[in-house]
Structure formats: C-alpha cells, structure tokens
Design a protein around this motif. Structure first.
Motif, PDB file in Angstrom:
ATOM      1  N   ARG A 116       0.708  -1.412   0.330  1.00 44.43           N
ATOM      2  CA  ARG A 116       0.002  -0.189  -0.292  1.00 44.43           C
ATOM      3  C   ARG A 116       0.887   1.678  -0.152  1.00 44.43           C
ATOM      4  NH1 ARG A 116      -3.328  -2.746   3.395  1.00 44.43           N
ATOM      5  NH2 ARG A 116      -2.400  -2.170   5.177  1.00 44.43           N
ATOM      6  N   ALA A 117       1.844   1.472   0.888  1.00 41.15           N
ATOM      7  CA  ALA A 117       2.915   2.246   0.451  1.00 41.15           C
ATOM      8  C   ALA A 117       3.801   2.370  -0.644  1.00 41.15           C
ATOM      9  CB  ALA A 117       4.323   2.380   2.093  1.00 41.15           C
ATOM     10  N   GLN A 118       3.669   1.042  -1.556  1.00 43.54           N
ATOM     11  CA  GLN A 118       4.389   1.690  -2.569  1.00 43.54           C
ATOM     12  C   GLN A 118       5.707   1.212  -2.565  1.00 43.54           C
ATOM     13  OE1 GLN A 118       3.267   4.619  -5.530  1.00 43.54           O
ATOM     14  NE2 GLN A 118       0.825   3.737  -5.431  1.00 43.54           N
ATOM     15  N   VAL A 119       6.274   0.811  -1.171  1.00 42.62           N
ATOM     16  CA  VAL A 119       7.992   0.289  -0.714  1.00 42.62           C
ATOM     17  C   VAL A 119       8.245  -0.645  -1.381  1.00 42.62           C
ATOM     18  CG1 VAL A 119       9.569   0.206   0.901  1.00 42.62           C
ATOM     19  CG2 VAL A 119       7.173   1.856   0.704  1.00 42.62           C
ATOM     20  N   ASP A 120       9.102  -0.765  -2.163  1.00 42.55           N
ATOM     21  CA  ASP A 120       9.559  -1.835  -3.329  1.00 42.55           C
ATOM     22  C   ASP A 120      10.133  -2.825  -2.669  1.00 42.55           C
ATOM     23  OD1 ASP A 120       8.774  -0.933  -6.036  1.00 42.55           O
ATOM     24  OD2 ASP A 120      10.437   0.337  -4.898  1.00 42.55           O
ATOM     25  N   PHE A 121      10.504  -2.835  -0.903  1.00 43.67           N
ATOM     26  CA  PHE A 121      11.299  -3.924  -0.333  1.00 43.67           C
ATOM     27  C   PHE A 121      11.794  -2.760   1.481  1.00 43.67           C
ATOM     28  CE2 PHE A 121      15.296  -1.903  -1.916  1.00 43.67           C
ATOM     29  CZ  PHE A 121      16.412  -1.996  -0.853  1.00 43.67           C
ATOM     30  N   ALA A 122      12.201  -4.254   1.637  1.00 40.87           N
ATOM     31  CA  ALA A 122      11.840  -3.535   2.963  1.00 40.87           C
ATOM     32  C   ALA A 122      12.888  -5.164   4.117  1.00 40.87           C
ATOM     33  CB  ALA A 122      11.244  -3.952   4.372  1.00 40.87           C
TER      34      ALA A 122
END
Length: 162
Positions: A116-122
C-alpha cells in the motif's frame, strides 16, 4: 562505421555507470555505516539526514534507489516513500525509483502495508550486510519497481507484494 563505434562506446559507458543509492537516516552513525557498506559493493552513494533533504537530493541529482530508515523525526520513511511516489520520481531508466525501508522493528509490518505504501522492499536485519546488499541488488535488477517486482527474497527481506 565510425558512428557505430561511437554509439557502442557510449552504450558501454551507460552500462558501466554505477547505480546511485540515496541513504536516508537521521542517525549519522547508521547512515555512515550503510553508505560505507554500499560503497564497498561499488555503488555510487549519497546520504542525507532527513526526508526533506532526500526529496531535495532526488530533485537535484536523482537516484536509482532510496534506502530509508522508517523512524525519523519530522518525516518518516513511510511519508518519504509517499512523497517520492506522489512526485513521480524516476530513475535513470525512466522507471519509478526503487524504495527500500529499514528498521530493526520492521518485522511488525505486513507485505500488504509495504505494498500500500508502494515500497519495493524492506530490510529487517541491518546487522547482516549480505541481506542488505542482496535486497539492494535485487531491487535494482527489477524491471518494474513499484509495480510488483517479484523476485526471491532471503532472510531479513520483505518484498513488495505482487
């Protein structure tokens, strides 16, 4: 024939360009350690201490990947990711810039939240340099960042959902 040689030479220079990673962390020691790790892996690294500085750096110099701490004062990593996506920041290939977040407490977040946050990876294990470098390498190899890049992910890495 000379035109082909010049074009081929220009293509090699573009291919040889080191990917530019922007590290964002309000803690200088963490920022410096990540920057040094990435430089040791031959990345071109810039580092800044806040989300506002990151947005300015992206506007002035661009980046292929943003790697940000989640918990920062004034602008969190989540808020920075939102601002980057809202501004439509692209990398050198004209694709959305890759965004990775990190924190020792990241394990409490779901893939849906990252998506949802449009983050590719963590990255959850900054103490594992191989996990950090692996996550960055995979994100940079993705042909469609922020659009559901699906790659295998190792320990300490939570991918964006497809």
């Amino acid at each position: 024939m000379r035109g082909l040689a010049v074009a081929s030479s220009a293509m090699r220079r573009v291919e040889e360009r080191r990917p530019r990673v922007l590290v964002v962390d309000d803690l200088g020691y963490a920022r410096d350690a990540l920057a040094e790790l990435l430089r040791s892996a031959s990345y071109d690294v810039a580092s800044v201490g806040s989300g506002a500085e990151a947005l300015d750096e992206l506007e002035r110099h661009g980046a292929d990947l943003v790697l940000s701490d989640i918990y920062m004062p004034r602008m969190t990593g989540w808020e920075l990711a939102h601002a980057v996506r809202e501004r439509g920041v692209t990398n050198t290939r004209g694709l959305p810039v890759c965004i990775g977040l990190y924190s020792a407490l990241l394990s409490g977040f779901s893939r849906e939240q990252l998506s949802r946050a449009q983050v590719d990876f963590a990255v959850t294990k900054l103490t594992d340099p191989d996990a950090v470098l692996d996550a960055v390498e995979r994100a940079l190899a993705c042909e469609a960042p922020a659009a559901g890049c699906t790659t295998s992910h190792g320990p300490g890495v939570a991918p964006r959902a497809a």
